[in-house]
Scaffold this active site. Structure first.
Site, PDB file in Angstrom:
ATOM      1  N   ARG A  20      34.048  39.921  37.508  1.00 39.83           N
ATOM      2  CA  ARG A  20      35.142  40.899  37.590  1.00 39.83           C
ATOM      3  C   ARG A  20      34.675  42.281  37.139  1.00 39.83           C
ATOM      4  O   ARG A  20      35.000  43.294  37.765  1.00 39.83           O
ATOM      5  CB  ARG A  20      36.344  40.441  36.755  1.00 39.83           C
ATOM      6  CG  ARG A  20      37.050  39.230  37.345  1.00 39.83           C
ATOM      7  CD  ARG A  20      38.171  38.752  36.462  1.00 39.83           C
ATOM      8  NE  ARG A  20      37.623  38.397  35.149  1.00 39.83           N
ATOM      9  CZ  ARG A  20      38.348  38.233  34.057  1.00 39.83           C
ATOM     10  NH1 ARG A  20      39.655  38.399  34.090  1.00 39.83           N
ATOM     11  NH2 ARG A  20      37.788  37.894  32.920  1.00 39.83           N
ATOM     12  N   ASN A  38      40.775  36.322  37.810  1.00 40.60           N
ATOM     13  CA  ASN A  38      40.382  34.920  37.869  1.00 40.60           C
ATOM     14  C   ASN A  38      41.593  34.077  38.234  1.00 40.60           C
ATOM     15  O   ASN A  38      42.704  34.344  37.776  1.00 40.60           O
ATOM     16  CB  ASN A  38      39.849  34.442  36.515  1.00 40.60           C
ATOM     17  CG  ASN A  38      38.476  34.977  36.199  1.00 40.60           C
ATOM     18  OD1 ASN A  38      37.758  35.443  37.075  1.00 40.60           O
ATOM     19  ND2 ASN A  38      38.096  34.907  34.937  1.00 40.60           N
TER      20      ASN A  38
END
Length: 93
Positions: A20, A38
């Site tokens: 990320r 996520n």
């Protein structure tokens, strides 16, 4: 110029490896706004908004794996999907 949208769902070894964080840096590089988060199933979901050329470059970079520790199995791409219009690219926790 019109901005295009896409939702990407990335599967593989993509959680706990900085995916990320590095995706956010790639988004800045290509002037992409949106979010990355996520999912409970171990995948990552990306909502992206950018001019077509930049969006395509961003998607190509994601397919290659922006984080050195990740292993991409598949990137599902839904272009033109409805995405919340944003001015920034943020990590959703």
């Amino acid at each position: 110029m019109a901005r295009d949208t896409a939702i990407l769902r990335v599967t593989g070894f993509v959680q706990g490896v900085g995916f990320r964080y590095t995706t956010k840096h790639v988004a800045y590089k290509y002037d992409v706004s949106g979010t990355v988060k996520n999912l409970d199933d171990g995948s990552v979901e990306i909502h992206a908004i950018a001019e077509e050329e930049n969006l395509n470059k961003f998607i190509d970079a994601i397919k290659k794996g922006p984080s050195p520790g990740c292993r991409i199995e598949h990137v599902y791409i839904y272009k033109g999907a409805p995405v919340e219009d944003r001015k920034t690219f943020d990590i959703v926790y």
